[in-house]
Motif scaffolding. Structure first.
Motif: not given
Length: 520
Positions: A35-38, A119-124, A180-183
Motif C-alpha cells: 500500500r505504501f510503496a506500490g 538502479d542507482g537509487r539503491c545506493a541510498q 515517490q522517490d523509490y530509493g
C-alpha cells in the motif's frame, strides 16, 4: 537438571506457534508495504534486498549452522565447556567477514547500485543495510545456539517481537514520508528493519547472559573445534553465497529480460515486485509449519549422529520427508484456488489462476528442496547440498535468461525455471540421503498420501468456496467455512489412509543415557 522432552512435535509445536504468528505478521507487513510503496517501490526494495541477502549468506549462513550443529553435538556428548569456545569462534568469524563486506559496500556503493543492481537509487539504503546486517548477525548466532540446545521458545519470542516492531517502525516511516522517490522508500524500509533488529539483538543477548549457566566464554578455542567449525561453515557459506549471488543476479536480470519480451522498465520492475512481494509470500504461507519441522529435526539428527545411532537417523529422515509432504501439499492445495481472490483483497493486484497454479507448484517444490537440504546439513553432507543448490541456481539463471525474453512466456519462464530446477535439486538430494543413510523410501507413504490429500482439498476448495460465497454472501464467511471444511476433510482422508499426523510426529525419540539429562 531436568528430563529432556525429545519429541519432534514438542519442538516443532513451539516453533510453529511462533512461526504462524510471524507469518501472519509478515503477511500484514507485506500488505502495508504494497500500500505504501506500490509494485515499483517493492521492485526497488527487492533489488536492494538481493544485495543484503548475498552479504547475509556469505557472513552468516555457514557460521550459524556450524554453531547450531556443534552446540548440539557438544551437549549430546556432555561437553558443555566447549560450547563457549564455539560461540566465541562464531562471533569472531562473523564480525571479521562483516567488517570486510562493509568496507567494500561503503566504498563502492554507487558502482554496485548502478552496475550490479541496475538502479542507482539503491545506493541510498546501503548504510542502513550494513547496520542491519551487523545486528542480524548477533541475533542469528544466539538463535542458532538456542536451537542447538533446544531452547526454541527463545527464538520464537524474539522473532515475533522483532516483526511487531518492524511493522510499526516501517509503517510510521513510510506514512510520514509519503513520497515517490523509490530509493528513499527502500532506505526507510531498511531503517525500520534496523530498529527491529536492535530489539532482537538486545533481547537474545539478555537471555543468554541470564541463562548461560555452565557456558564459559573464556574457554579457549582448540584446534579440533576450529577444524570442525570451518569444515561445516566454509562449504555452507560458499554454497549460500554462490546461491544468493545467482538468485540476486536473477532478480537483477529478470526486469531486463522482460523488457526484451516487450515490457517497459516500469512494467518489468512491477512484475518483479508482484512476484517477490505479493504473489510468492501469499503462496508460501505454509512455510511457517514446514520450517518448524526442519528446524526441530536439526539438533535431534545431529545428536543422534554424534552418539552413533544410525537407526534413529534413518527414522528421523523418513519422518521429515513424510511430514513435509503432509503439511506442504494440502496447505498449498487450499491456497491455490483462493489466491486470486486473496490477492485482490489484500494487495489489490489481479492474479490469473494459471499463474497461481504454477506458483503453487513452485512453492511445494521449494519446501521439499529446503527440507532435503536441511537434512543433508544435519547429517554432515553439506558439500552435497552446496553442489545441488548452486547447480540449481545456475541452471535457473540460464533458463531465466532464455525463457523470460520470449513474448509467449515472459514471467512464466521464470516460474517454470524455478519449478524444474527446484524439483531436480530435491531428487538429487533425496537420492544422496537414501544412499548414505539407507532410510526406507516408501513412495506411497512419503508422496502418495500427501498427493491424495492435496487433490481432495484442491477439489473441495475450488467447488465449495464458490458455493459458500453464494450462500453466505460474504467473502470472509465463505473463506472461514471453506477452511473449516477443508480441515475436516483433511483429517478424514488421513484417517482413511491410516495416518494420524500428530501421533506420528509425537513419538518419543529414544535417546541413549548420555543425552537424557539436560546440562544447560
Amino acid at each position: 537438571m531436568r528430563i529432556q522432552k525429545k519429541t519432534i512435535l514438542y519442538a516443532a509445536g513451539i516453533l510453529a506457534c511462533g512461526n504462524l504468528a510471524l507469518q501472519a505478521l509478515g503477511f500484514l507487513y507485506r500488505v502495508l508495504l504494497s500500500r505504501f510503496a506500490g509494485a515499483e517501490g517493492l521492485g526497488v526494495y527487492r533489488l536492494v534486498n538481493s544485495a543484503y541477502l548475498v552479504l547475509n549468506a556469505g557472513c552468516l549462513s555457514g557460521v550459524t549452522m556450524a554453531c547450531s550443529r556443534l552446540s548440539a553435538a557438544c551437549e549430546a556428548r556432555g561437553e558443555q565447556r566447549r560450547i563457549g569456545a564455539v560461540l566465541r569462534l562464531a562471533f569472531s568469524v562473523f564480525f571479521t567477514l562483516c567488517a570486510g563486506c562493509a568496507a567494500i559496500a561503503l566504498l563502492f556503493r554507487k558502482e554496485i547500485a548502478v552496475h550490479l543492481l541496475g538502479d542507482g537509487r539503491c545506493a541510498q539504503a546501503f548504510p542502513f543495510l550494513l547496520l542491519c546486517l551487523a545486528l542480524t548477525g548477533v541475533e542469528n548466532i544466539f538463535k542458532s545456539l538456542f536451537i542447538g540446545l533446544e531452547q526454541v521458545q527463545y527464538t520464537a519470542a524474539s522473532e515475533v517481537g522483532e516483526q511487531l516492531i518492524r511493522i510499526g517502525a516501517v509503517s510510521v516511516l513510510l506514512f510520514r514520508y509519503q513520497g515517490q522517490d523509490y530509493g528513499t522508500i527502500a532506505m526507510l524500509i531498511f531503517a525500520g528493519m534496523v530498529v527491529s533488529e536492535v530489539f532482537s539483538a538486545l533481547f537474545l543477548t539478555r537471555l543468554f547472559c541470564r541463562n548461560r549457566a555452565s557456558i564459559d566464554l573464556r574457554t579457549p578455542v582448540d584446534a579440533a573445534t576450529g577444524r570442525q567449525f570451518l569444515a561445516i561453515a566454509l562449504p555452507l557459506s560458499a554454497s549460500a553465497l554462490l546461491g544468493n549471488l545467482l538468485s540476486s543476479a536473477g532478480s537483477v536480470l529478470l526486469p531486463q529480460r522482460l523488457m526484451v519480451a516487450g515490457l517497459t522498465y516500469e512494467q518489468a520492475l512491477s512484475a518483479l515486485g508482484v512476484i517477490s512481494g505479493m504473489a510468492m509470500p501469499l503462496l508460501l504461507l505454509p512455510v511457517a509449519l514446514v520450517s518448524s519441522v526442519c528446524t526441530a529435526l536439526l539438533p535431534a539428527i545431529t545428536a543422534a549422529q554424534a552418539v552413533g545411532s544410525a537407526k534413529r537417523v534413518r527414522a528421523l529422515i523418513g519422518r521429515a520427508v513424510s511430514a513435509v509432504g503432509l503439511i506442504a501439499l494440502p496447505a498449498t492445495a487450499v491456497l491455490v484456488p483462493l489466491a486470486p481472490r486473496l490477492s485482490m483483497l489484500f494487495f489489490r493486484q489481479p492474479l490469473t489462476q494459471e499463474y497461481v497454479a504454477l506458483l503453487g507448484a513452485v512453492a511445494v517444490v521449494s519446501y521439499y528442496q529446503m527440507a532435503s537440504g536441511s537434512l543433508l546439513n544435519a547429517v554432515g553432507l553439506q558439500q552435497v547440498n552446496v553442489v545441488t543448490a548452486v547447480s540449481a541456481e545456475l541452471l535457473q539463471l540460464l533458463l531465466l535468461y532464455h525463457w523470460c525474453a520470449r513474448p509467449t512466456l515472459g514471467i512464466y519462464g521464470y516460474l517454470l525455471a524455478m519449478l524444474l530446477t527446484g524439483a531436480g535439486a530435491f531428487v538429487v538430494n533425496l537420492c544422496v540421503l537414501r544412499h548414505q543413510s539407507g532410510f526406507a523410501l516408501r513412495p506411497f507413504r512419503r508422496f502418495g498420501v500427501p498427493l491424495l490429500c492435496g487433490g481432495a482439498l484442491l477439489g473441495w476448495t475450488r467447488v465449495f468456496f464458490a458455493v459458500f460465497q453464494q450462500v453466505c454472501r460474504s467473502d470472509a464467511a465463505a473463506l472461514c467455512c471453506t477452511l473449516a471444511g477443508a480441515c475436516a476433510l483433511y483429517v478424514l482422508v488421513l484417517r482413511l489412509l491410516g495416518v494420524r499426523l500428530l501421533r506420528y510426529l509425537s513419538r518419543r525419540i529414544e535417546m541413549p543415557p548420555l543425552t537424557r539429562l539436560r546440562m544447560w
